[in-house]
Structures are given as structure tokens and as C-alpha cells.
Design a protein around this motif. Structure first.
Motif, short mmCIF file in Angstrom:
data_model
loop_
_atom_site.label_atom_id
_atom_site.label_comp_id
_atom_site.label_asym_id
_atom_site.label_seq_id
_atom_site.Cartn_x
_atom_site.Cartn_y
_atom_site.Cartn_z
N ARG A 225 42.92 -15.38 -20.57
CA ARG A 225 43.08 -16.82 -20.34
C ARG A 225 41.81 -17.54 -20.74
NH1 ARG A 225 46.53 -18.28 -15.09
NH2 ARG A 225 46.48 -20.23 -16.21
N CYS A 226 41.98 -18.57 -21.54
CA CYS A 226 40.80 -19.29 -22.00
C CYS A 226 41.10 -20.78 -22.15
CB CYS A 226 40.28 -18.72 -23.32
SG CYS A 226 41.35 -18.98 -24.73
N TYR A 227 40.04 -21.53 -22.31
CA TYR A 227 40.14 -22.96 -22.59
C TYR A 227 39.89 -23.16 -24.07
CZ TYR A 227 40.13 -23.72 -17.60
OH TYR A 227 40.47 -23.71 -16.27
N ARG A 228 40.61 -24.12 -24.66
CA ARG A 228 40.53 -24.41 -26.09
C ARG A 228 40.31 -25.89 -26.31
NH1 ARG A 228 42.33 -20.79 -29.66
NH2 ARG A 228 42.99 -18.79 -28.87
N CYS A 229 39.79 -26.22 -27.48
CA CYS A 229 39.65 -27.62 -27.88
C CYS A 229 41.04 -28.21 -28.03
CB CYS A 229 38.88 -27.69 -29.21
SG CYS A 229 38.77 -29.35 -29.90
N LYS A 230 41.30 -29.36 -27.41
CA LYS A 230 42.61 -29.99 -27.51
C LYS A 230 42.90 -30.51 -28.91
CE LYS A 230 44.62 -31.66 -23.29
NZ LYS A 230 44.72 -32.71 -22.31
N HIS A 231 41.84 -30.80 -29.65
CA HIS A 231 42.02 -31.38 -30.98
C HIS A 231 42.37 -30.32 -32.04
CE1 HIS A 231 41.58 -34.46 -34.01
NE2 HIS A 231 40.81 -33.65 -34.70
N CYS A 232 41.65 -29.18 -32.04
CA CYS A 232 41.85 -28.20 -33.11
C CYS A 232 42.24 -26.80 -32.63
CB CYS A 232 40.59 -28.10 -33.97
SG CYS A 232 39.20 -27.30 -33.14
N ASP A 233 42.37 -26.59 -31.31
CA ASP A 233 42.78 -25.32 -30.71
C ASP A 233 41.74 -24.20 -30.83
OD1 ASP A 233 44.88 -24.18 -29.18
OD2 ASP A 233 45.47 -22.97 -30.90
N CYS A 234 40.50 -24.55 -31.07
CA CYS A 234 39.42 -23.56 -31.15
C CYS A 234 39.12 -23.01 -29.76
CB CYS A 234 38.18 -24.24 -31.73
SG CYS A 234 36.74 -23.17 -31.84
N PRO A 235 39.01 -21.68 -29.58
CA PRO A 235 38.68 -21.12 -28.26
C PRO A 235 37.26 -21.51 -27.83
CG PRO A 235 38.70 -19.39 -29.92
CD PRO A 235 39.16 -20.64 -30.60
N LEU A 236 37.10 -21.88 -26.55
CA LEU A 236 35.81 -22.36 -26.07
C LEU A 236 35.22 -21.54 -24.93
CD1 LEU A 236 36.73 -26.16 -25.97
CD2 LEU A 236 35.35 -24.98 -27.71
N ALA A 237 36.04 -21.15 -23.96
CA ALA A 237 35.49 -20.46 -22.78
C ALA A 237 36.60 -19.71 -22.06
CB ALA A 237 34.85 -21.45 -21.83
N LEU A 238 36.23 -18.62 -21.41
CA LEU A 238 37.16 -17.87 -20.60
C LEU A 238 37.33 -18.53 -19.23
CD1 LEU A 238 35.93 -14.25 -21.34
CD2 LEU A 238 38.09 -15.28 -22.08
N SER A 239 38.51 -18.41 -18.67
CA SER A 239 38.76 -18.93 -17.32
C SER A 239 37.81 -18.31 -16.30
CB SER A 239 40.20 -18.67 -16.91
OG SER A 239 41.07 -19.40 -17.72
N ASP A 240 37.42 -17.06 -16.52
CA ASP A 240 36.51 -16.37 -15.61
C ASP A 240 35.11 -16.98 -15.61
OD1 ASP A 240 38.55 -14.66 -14.95
OD2 ASP A 240 37.85 -13.03 -16.24
N ASP A 241 34.78 -17.77 -16.64
CA ASP A 241 33.45 -18.37 -16.75
C ASP A 241 33.35 -19.75 -16.10
OD1 ASP A 241 32.26 -16.19 -18.00
OD2 ASP A 241 32.90 -16.86 -19.99
N VAL A 242 34.43 -20.21 -15.45
CA VAL A 242 34.39 -21.49 -14.74
C VAL A 242 33.62 -21.29 -13.44
CG1 VAL A 242 35.74 -23.28 -13.58
CG2 VAL A 242 36.58 -22.28 -15.70
N LEU A 243 32.60 -22.11 -13.24
CA LEU A 243 31.83 -22.07 -11.99
C LEU A 243 32.34 -23.09 -10.99
CD1 LEU A 243 28.25 -21.72 -13.49
CD2 LEU A 243 29.61 -19.94 -12.38
N SER A 244 32.81 -24.24 -11.49
CA SER A 244 33.32 -25.28 -10.61
C SER A 244 34.33 -26.15 -11.35
CB SER A 244 32.17 -26.16 -10.10
OG SER A 244 32.69 -27.24 -9.35
N ARG A 245 35.41 -26.50 -10.65
CA ARG A 245 36.41 -27.43 -11.19
C ARG A 245 36.27 -28.80 -10.52
NH1 ARG A 245 38.94 -22.43 -11.59
NH2 ARG A 245 40.01 -22.11 -13.57
N ARG A 246 35.19 -29.03 -9.82
CA ARG A 246 34.99 -30.26 -9.04
C ARG A 246 33.95 -31.20 -9.65
NH1 ARG A 246 35.21 -28.59 -2.73
NH2 ARG A 246 37.23 -27.59 -2.82
N PHE A 247 33.74 -31.13 -10.93
CA PHE A 247 32.80 -32.04 -11.58
C PHE A 247 33.53 -33.28 -12.06
CE2 PHE A 247 29.73 -28.91 -11.08
CZ PHE A 247 28.50 -29.38 -11.52
N SER A 248 32.78 -34.33 -12.28
CA SER A 248 33.35 -35.59 -12.75
C SER A 248 32.61 -36.05 -14.00
CB SER A 248 33.22 -36.67 -11.69
OG SER A 248 33.97 -36.34 -10.55
N CYS A 249 33.32 -36.80 -14.82
CA CYS A 249 32.72 -37.42 -16.00
C CYS A 249 33.22 -38.86 -16.06
CB CYS A 249 33.07 -36.64 -17.26
SG CYS A 249 34.83 -36.64 -17.67
N GLY A 250 32.82 -39.58 -17.07
CA GLY A 250 33.20 -40.98 -17.18
C GLY A 250 34.69 -41.23 -17.22
#
Length: 127
Positions: free
Chosen positions: A12-37
Motif C-alpha cells: 500500500r502506497c501513496y501516489r501523486c494524484k496528477h501523474c500516479d508516481c509512487p511517493l511513500a508507503l503507508s507504513d511510513d506515515v507518522l501522523s494523519r493529523r497535520f493541516s495545510c492551507g
């Protein structure tokens, strides 16, 4: 410009929504509680297939930080940022970590997840 070599990820991994390039494994998530603009973001300990922009001082919700923008190495899409240094010692755990904005990435399920799926009958469906 030279040829781009991508790192492929297993599972399981995360990919770029624009081009589908693999970016990171789900196991490498440290926190899902961050915020951005623009909403939610995830903190990762490691990402691949990205390039970083110039270092700059940026005021964030948690205070002043030295950061670098993170870009997809395939399509150049801005994905988030990398914390280089925190000015507040309480925030130093973020140093060297990556934040990817949730609306710019997509999560992919591994093939094993789909192979193990089966229909389960409820009491109403049983003969």
C-alpha cells in the motif's frame, strides 16, 4: 534534462494524484493529523520520487520553520514540504520529515487486499 528513474514501491502506497508516481508507503506515515492551507495533510518519515526546492523560512501554525517545498520528480507538481529545521525545540521532532498535502496525493491498495476480498453472506442471504 536527464532521464528520470523512479523507485517502485511494494504494498500500500501513496501516489501523486496528477501523474500516479509512487511517493511513500503507508507504513511510513507518522501522523494523519497535520493541516495545510487547503485542509488535511500527512506527516511521513520517508518519501521517494520527489525533488526539493530552495530552503526558506516559513511561518507555520506551529511557529517558524526552515522548510523546502517537495515536488513530484515526474510531473513537477507541488506536493507539500520538508521540515529542515524548527526554531522551537518542542517542534524539532519534525526535522527531516515530509508533509504531503492530502488533496494532492492518492492512496493505493495493494494487490493482496483485492485478492483476499470475498462476499460474506448475512443471515438474510442464507438459504
Amino acid at each position: 534534462m536527464g532521464r528520470v528513474f523512479m523507485v517502485e514501491l511494494e504494498g500500500r502506497c501513496y501516489r501523486c494524484k496528477h501523474c500516479d508516481c509512487p511517493l511513500a508507503l503507508s507504513d511510513d506515515v507518522l501522523s494523519r493529523r497535520f493541516s495545510c492551507g487547503k485542509g488535511r495533510a500527512y506527516l511521513f518519515k520517508k518519501v521517494v520520487n520527489v525533488s526539493v526546492g530552495a530552503r526558506e523560512e516559513r511561518m507555520m501554525i506551529s511557529g517558524m520553520h526552515t522548510v523546502e517545498d517537495v515536488l513530484c520528480c515526474c510531473c513537477g507538481q507541488l506536493l507539500g514540504w520538508r521540515y529542515v529545521a524548527a526554531h522551537d525545540k518542542d517542534q524539532s521532532y519534525k526535522e527531516g520529515k515530509f508533509v504531503l498535502e492530502r488533496w494532492r496525493i492518492a492512496e493505493e491498495a495493494s494487490e493482496e487486499f483485492h485478492l483476499d476480498a470475498c462476499r460474506i453472506l448475512s443471515d438474510a442471504d442464507s438459504p
